[in-house]
Design a protein around this motif. Sequence first.
Motif, short mmCIF file in Angstrom:
data_model
loop_
_atom_site.label_atom_id
_atom_site.label_comp_id
_atom_site.label_asym_id
_atom_site.label_seq_id
_atom_site.Cartn_x
_atom_site.Cartn_y
_atom_site.Cartn_z
N ASP A 184 0.86 -1.18 0.00
CA ASP A 184 0.00 0.00 0.00
C ASP A 184 0.89 1.23 0.00
OD1 ASP A 184 -1.79 2.07 0.47
OD2 ASP A 184 -2.90 0.99 2.02
N LEU A 185 0.76 2.08 -0.99
CA LEU A 185 1.60 3.28 -1.07
C LEU A 185 1.43 4.19 0.14
CD1 LEU A 185 1.29 4.26 -4.85
CD2 LEU A 185 3.21 3.14 -3.71
N ALA A 186 0.32 4.07 0.82
CA ALA A 186 0.11 4.87 2.03
C ALA A 186 0.95 4.37 3.20
CB ALA A 186 -1.37 4.87 2.41
N ASP A 187 1.52 3.17 3.04
CA ASP A 187 2.37 2.57 4.07
C ASP A 187 3.69 2.17 3.41
OD1 ASP A 187 3.57 1.17 6.11
OD2 ASP A 187 2.20 -0.54 6.03
N PRO A 188 4.64 3.09 3.32
CA PRO A 188 5.89 2.82 2.59
C PRO A 188 6.59 1.54 3.02
CG PRO A 188 5.75 5.15 3.13
CD PRO A 188 4.61 4.47 3.84
N ASN A 224 0.88 9.35 -7.54
CA ASN A 224 1.16 10.23 -6.39
C ASN A 224 -0.04 10.38 -5.47
OD1 ASN A 224 -0.44 11.87 -7.92
ND2 ASN A 224 1.02 13.57 -8.07
N PHE A 225 -0.84 9.31 -5.40
CA PHE A 225 -1.97 9.31 -4.47
C PHE A 225 -2.15 7.88 -3.95
CE2 PHE A 225 -3.49 8.71 -8.80
CZ PHE A 225 -4.25 7.57 -8.70
N ALA A 226 -2.93 7.74 -2.93
CA ALA A 226 -3.15 6.42 -2.33
C ALA A 226 -4.62 6.24 -2.00
CB ALA A 226 -2.31 6.27 -1.06
N GLY A 227 -5.10 5.03 -2.18
CA GLY A 227 -6.48 4.73 -1.80
C GLY A 227 -7.50 5.12 -2.85
N TYR A 277 -8.19 8.92 -3.63
CA TYR A 277 -7.14 9.72 -4.28
C TYR A 277 -6.45 10.68 -3.31
CZ TYR A 277 -9.39 7.92 -8.47
OH TYR A 277 -9.93 7.08 -9.42
N ALA A 278 -6.32 10.27 -2.06
CA ALA A 278 -5.66 11.12 -1.07
C ALA A 278 -4.16 11.21 -1.39
CB ALA A 278 -5.85 10.52 0.32
N PRO A 279 -3.56 12.37 -1.12
CA PRO A 279 -2.11 12.51 -1.36
C PRO A 279 -1.32 11.48 -0.57
CG PRO A 279 -3.14 14.64 -0.91
CD PRO A 279 -4.17 13.60 -0.60
#
Length: 274
Positions: free
Chosen positions: A49-53, A70-73, A76-78
């Motif tokens: 998950d890009l929100a969790d590097p 360049n967004f996650a979820g 489309y959150a940054p």
Amino acid sequence: MTFLVTGATGTVGRLVVEELLEAGQRVRALSRNPAKAALPEGVEVVAGDLADPGSVAAAFEGVVGAHLINFAGDDYAPLPDGARLVELAAEAGVRRVTVLGGRADGPLEQALAATDLEWTLLHPVEFMSNTLRWWAHTIRTEGVIKEPFGDRLSALVHERDIAAVAATVLVEGGHGGREYTLTGPEAITLREKVAILGTAIGTEVPFVELTVAQARAKWAADGMGEQTIEFLVSALGDTPEIGYTVVPTVREVTGRDARSFAQWASENADAFRE
């Protein structure tokens, strides 16, 4: 060579996967739910998950190039920590990165600019595929399009061309430090877009131009919030020049002409039929 594709089940990411496979490359696809990814045979699907590097670190190992969003979820959150993602990619030895929807002033993009990675930012204008989201159900059920700003111009771009540019940049290299605006081959008005779609479907689709007040009321009735409505009024009523100025980037990068909206409409006509 192995390439990592993030957002691999999205509109563009799925096509980046296909383009890389067609180019004879090995593909690793990042998905928050690998069991539901449904990607082509031969693709290595990994969880992350890009929100969790931290969950993405292993996915960068052994990768030559990575296609990032360049967004996650789904909202489309940054990205909460784009800089850490870049750090992990560099530590793993990734050499090339493309960023879809790249912003020169975003944390992810700033972090890339501070590294030796060969990065390329991709700035598509309006996606042709948005037509499915906005119009398919309406045309199937009502047979008419009611929108404001009938003479608004857009150089809308085929999602396959966005993917082709990303894949070419990753495989061939030589595009480091570039920011590419991506458009289709022509700018068309909303009225022309409706007419082209009608031709592809095989039936005339009437167009009714709404006033701004009528559009606001319609969008509110559709469940849109006030902030979204005002964004649409601003973006559609005063489209920036970059949104309707045709540029030859697709041909220059891929060697192939950009696909027209008529071609897109023909490919997707069944989705608009009853």
